[in-house]
Design an enzyme around this catalytic site. Sequence first.
Site, PDB file in Angstrom:
ATOM      1  CB  SER A 160      -0.859  -0.010   1.268  1.00  0.00           C
ATOM      2  OG  SER A 160      -1.448   1.247   1.481  1.00  0.00           O
ATOM      3  CE  LYS A 162      -1.200  -4.682   3.215  1.00  0.00           C
ATOM      4  NZ  LYS A 162      -1.491  -5.985   2.612  1.00  0.00           N
ATOM      5  CE1 TYR A 208      -3.477  -2.516   5.301  1.00  0.00           C
ATOM      6  CE2 TYR A 208      -3.046  -0.226   4.742  1.00  0.00           C
ATOM      7  CZ  TYR A 208      -3.301  -1.520   4.357  1.00  0.00           C
ATOM      8  OH  TYR A 208      -3.360  -1.826   3.028  1.00  0.00           O
TER       9      TYR A 208
END
Length: 334
Positions: free
Chosen positions: A124, A152, A148
């Site tokens: 992302s 990643k 989050y």
Amino acid sequence: MKVLVTGGAGYIGSHTCVELLKAGHELVVVDNFSNSRVDSLEQVEKIAGRSVRIYDVDLLEKEKLAQVFGEHSIEAVIHLAGFKAVGESVEFPLKYYRNNLIGTLNLCEVMSEHEVYQLVFSSSACVYGIPKQTPVPETANLQAINPYGNTKRMLEDMLEDLSSSNENWRVAVLRYFNPVGAHPSGLIGEEPKGTPNNLMPYITQVAIGQLPRLSIFGDDYDTEDGTCVRDYIHVVDLAQGHVSALEHLSTGVHTYNLGTGRGYSVYEVVKAFEEANALSIPVQVVERRPGDAAVSYADPAKAERELGWRAEKGIFDMCQDAWRWQKHRQGGNG
Ligand code: WQD
């Protein structure tokens, strides 16, 4: 190729499955359906006119995942399964670390055990945090600002280390900017649970009357109209990016931004949605949302150069397809 798609029933997954089937690949999907429904895969089969093998498997259940690899001669994996809500990750970080890290760890171990070394990994633009320069190249600093994004980034590091340990690995890391829209058939799209966090699904729910108005999170940013600028990319373009990445895998880890390279402000998106669909969206300006960058859009040149991929669809397509999908869902068929 025979391709395993993790999270294949989800928003990005279902569109990616359609494009993979259209390109002639054979698909095995594993999904735990925590944020998706099996119906989306039925729609995928309908759109593509081909069938998919589906397994209800959570990547935390390593034995079950290994069984799927035992049953099929998987040649490559597209790994999309993961939790993705930024706000929720701040509230429940351990849930995100457990699911995203351990799920991917299990997957890579099972892949190694079965000597499957070809992987396309869903990352992302979140790994860039608040970008210091725009457009953002892949070489920009990685400074995720929420759990989050950290999961990643950590997984990207893990894949680098893995590939350094064994030259058989061929990995593409895809950093998505802001995927929006839906399949033009109106049969698959995003299905947020509860009130949407993201801009486009929020707008479509206002348009259909489920929500009274869009709250714009700040109009005093240092941008032309004061609202934040993002790189919205049509989910079908994004899905095609996965097919290109799969078909261009080469030794080592290769990282690509998937975006259009053009930014739109929140006001511009609202206006485009209104014009594309001939309706009006009531808005109100509220406080800034913590953690929002003023401007973020991709430099997608590397993907074009190395994968021969480029986003083709514009903001009008994104708005029309998002709205068609919202109306379809409202009709009770979605
Ligand atoms: C877009 C713009 C908001 C909602 C997030 C993740 C990113 C990726 C995509 C997963 C911002 C504004 C939004 C609203 C608003 N996801 N907005 N009112 O934050 O750019 O990216 O989703 O990988 O990692 O961080 O997307 O759609 O939430 O916001 O004004 O109700 O719309 O402030 O400027 P974001 P978004």
